[in-house]
Motif scaffolding. Structure first.
Motif, PDB file in Angstrom:
ATOM      1  N   ARG A 124      60.413 -35.393 102.734  1.00 37.50           N
ATOM      2  CA  ARG A 124      61.010 -36.593 103.330  1.00 37.50           C
ATOM      3  C   ARG A 124      59.913 -37.502 103.897  1.00 37.50           C
ATOM      4  O   ARG A 124      59.935 -38.717 103.707  1.00 37.50           O
ATOM      5  CB  ARG A 124      62.008 -36.191 104.418  1.00 37.50           C
ATOM      6  N   LYS A 125      58.951 -36.895 104.577  1.00 39.31           N
ATOM      7  CA  LYS A 125      57.880 -37.675 105.210  1.00 39.31           C
ATOM      8  C   LYS A 125      57.134 -38.549 104.196  1.00 39.31           C
ATOM      9  O   LYS A 125      56.800 -39.692 104.476  1.00 39.31           O
ATOM     10  CB  LYS A 125      56.905 -36.700 105.886  1.00 39.31           C
ATOM     11  N   TYR A 126      56.895 -37.980 102.993  1.00 43.74           N
ATOM     12  CA  TYR A 126      56.101 -38.720 101.998  1.00 43.74           C
ATOM     13  C   TYR A 126      56.969 -39.359 100.906  1.00 43.74           C
ATOM     14  O   TYR A 126      56.452 -39.847  99.906  1.00 43.74           O
ATOM     15  CB  TYR A 126      55.062 -37.785 101.372  1.00 43.74           C
ATOM     16  N   GLY A 127      58.285 -39.277 101.061  1.00 38.15           N
ATOM     17  CA  GLY A 127      59.175 -39.901 100.079  1.00 38.15           C
ATOM     18  C   GLY A 127      59.194 -39.189  98.740  1.00 38.15           C
ATOM     19  O   GLY A 127      59.601 -39.771  97.735  1.00 38.15           O
ATOM     20  N   VAL A 128      58.779 -37.923  98.732  1.00 33.84           N
ATOM     21  CA  VAL A 128      58.746 -37.169  97.466  1.00 33.84           C
ATOM     22  C   VAL A 128      60.128 -36.552  97.231  1.00 33.84           C
ATOM     23  O   VAL A 128      60.716 -35.979  98.155  1.00 33.84           O
ATOM     24  CB  VAL A 128      57.671 -36.052  97.564  1.00 33.84           C
ATOM     25  N   LEU A 129      60.661 -36.678  96.009  1.00 34.83           N
ATOM     26  CA  LEU A 129      61.970 -36.091  95.737  1.00 34.83           C
ATOM     27  C   LEU A 129      61.850 -34.563  95.711  1.00 34.83           C
ATOM     28  O   LEU A 129      60.930 -34.017  95.098  1.00 34.83           O
ATOM     29  CB  LEU A 129      62.532 -36.605  94.408  1.00 34.83           C
ATOM     30  N   PHE A 130      62.790 -33.898  96.371  1.00 37.95           N
ATOM     31  CA  PHE A 130      62.784 -32.438  96.472  1.00 37.95           C
ATOM     32  C   PHE A 130      63.837 -31.906  95.492  1.00 37.95           C
ATOM     33  O   PHE A 130      65.036 -32.117  95.676  1.00 37.95           O
ATOM     34  CB  PHE A 130      63.113 -32.060  97.925  1.00 37.95           C
ATOM     35  N   ILE A 131      63.345 -31.262  94.432  1.00 33.98           N
ATOM     36  CA  ILE A 131      64.238 -30.779  93.362  1.00 33.98           C
ATOM     37  C   ILE A 131      64.284 -29.255  93.399  1.00 33.98           C
ATOM     38  O   ILE A 131      63.259 -28.586  93.225  1.00 33.98           O
ATOM     39  CB  ILE A 131      63.749 -31.268  91.978  1.00 33.98           C
ATOM     40  N   VAL A 132      65.472 -28.729  93.648  1.00 29.73           N
ATOM     41  CA  VAL A 132      65.633 -27.279  93.705  1.00 29.73           C
ATOM     42  C   VAL A 132      66.097 -26.765  92.347  1.00 29.73           C
ATOM     43  O   VAL A 132      67.056 -27.294  91.772  1.00 29.73           O
ATOM     44  CB  VAL A 132      66.641 -26.905  94.812  1.00 29.73           C
TER      45      VAL A 132
END
Ligand SMILES: Cc1ncc(COP(=O)(O)O)c(C=O)c1O
Length: 408
Positions: free
Chosen positions: A209-217
């Protein structure tokens, strides 16, 4: 191919519950739920009947453009209702690797649509397995799967599976403005059953979230009650931007997979003109596969295999721990989800020259299927396995280890 070419193939002819029969009528305990997918067990006539009903009504029809079918709509709504994702949208595919490629393209496409086309880099974890399609092969956390095919997707990197700080350092090294997404399995499955450290996913979620990176599980193995919930990741209380699923969604009765996407990520494609997601496959949204998945989900719910799974997880964990004292065993990894790894010692693998393939073959000859990876034997039985069958699995594996040790 070279190994199989030297000997007869093992032909599976029939399956029922947790049992398989080969072409000679010999019975085996399916200690791996085939390839991690048969969560509800084999031979469920309820799924067969649902498939028969659907295939007799509408066998298959494309869901391209504005085409749809009732099972695809109903399944998507059902999946969305259970997914720990905000304002979820669902893309259906035919399997896990295809869904990973879909998620990777969607992540890059999302950033391009937002005017940040330089956000292309994809980060994954050591030991992570994400299928063997183009993007999956490019981000896999095991080098041997990447070698021999020339140049793959190049804007990728792999960080240690157990370090959130390593992810943050890698994002800073690449430059956050270049990173599109981070991929992680709740528990690493095919790479050898590696559990996340305490607090890992909360930290990962914060960093993404801090770096705007999408988190894909990647919940292809961990979903559909294998971890006692729908998508595995609920265990860690975080809400990803996308969840990739397959395997247990239909318990493998018919091939199916997909991606649950946060509404914010779907938004540029739904709500902006001239921004199509030109991606899809012939059999996406296959109504008969969707009908199989819904019958499978009915069973998961009716038999509460979520609660059952938590109990099986505990029993499997304690049964596998019994192997820790075996002289060939370096460690046992289990305790989160119905899956476990029995890793052999370096001494067994190098000095004695024992291979996990040999232990696997010995175990199978004694009537139990486990899965060999280079250093470990993996187990992931159907969730309907009984305590007695788990004990049979672990005692057979112990007997096979003894026999192999005697030969070396
Ligand atoms: C975590 C994970 N992701 C993706 C895949 C790829 O799925 P498929 O083999 O259906 O392409 C697998 C397959 O084992 C998997 O375990």
């Amino acid at each position: 191919m070279n190994t199989v070419a030297k000997g007869p193939e093992f032909v599976v002819s029939r399956a029922e519950g947790v049992w398989l029969w080969d072409q000679y009528g010999d019975r085996y305990l399916d200690g791996t739920a085939s390839l991690w997918y048969c969560n509800v067990g084999h031979g469920r006539t309820e799924i067969a009947d649902a498939v028969h009903r659907q295939i007799s009504t509408l066998d298959a029809y494309t869901v391209y453009g504005d085409f749809a079918n009732a099972p695809a709509i109903e399944l998507s709504e059902r999946l969305a209702a259970h997914a720990p994702v905000d304002d979820p949208r669902v893309i259906l595919t035919c399997g896990g690797g295809e869904s990973i490629d879909t998620a990777a393209k969607l992540a890059r496409g999302y950033w391009a649509a937002l005017g940040q086309p330089e956000r292309q880099h994809l980060i994954s974890r050591t030991g992570g397995y994400h299928g063997l399609n183009g993007f999956g092969t490019s981000i896999i956390g095991m080098d041997r799967f990447r070698e021999g095919y020339g140049r793959l997707v190049e804007e990728t990197s792999v960080v240690p599976y157990d370090s959130a700080e390593a992810l943050e350092a890698e994002i800073l090294r690449v430059g956050a403005h270049r990173v599109a997404a981070f991929f992680a399995e709740p528990v690493i499955g095919a790479g050898g059953v590696f559990l996340p450290p305490e607090g890992y996913f909360a930290e990962i979620s914060r960093i993404c979230r801090k770096y705007g990176v999408l988190f894909i599980v990647d919940s292809v193995i961990c979903g559909f009650a294998r971890m006692g919930n729908w998508f595995g990741i609920e265990r860690f209380g975080v809400s990803p931007d996308m969840i990739v699923f397959a395997k247990g969604v239909s318990s493998g009765y018919l091939p199916l997979g997909g991606v649950v996407v946060d509404g914010r990520v779907a938004d540029p494609f739904w709500n902006q003109e001239g921004n199509p997601f030109l991606h899809g496959t012939t059999y996406a949204g296959h109504p008969t596969a969707c009908a199989a998945a819904m019958a499978n989900m009915d069973i998961l719910e009716r038999e509460d295999l979520f609660t059952v799974s938590r109990e099986v997880e505990r029993h499997l964990d304690s049964a596998l721990r019994g192997l820790e004292s075996h002289p060939l065993v370096a460690e046992v990894r289990s305790g989160v989800g119905v899956m476990g790894a029995v890793e052999l010692t370096e001494e067994a693998l190098t000095e004695r020259g024992i291979t996990t393939a040999e232990v696997f073959a010995e175990t199978r000859a004694r009537g139990v299927i486990v899965r060999p990876v280079p250093k470990a034997l993996l187990v992931s039985p159907p969730l309907v396995v009984t305590w007695e069958q788990i004990d049979h699995l672990t005692s057979t594996l112990a007997g096979a280890l003894d026999a192999v040790m005697e030969r070396h």
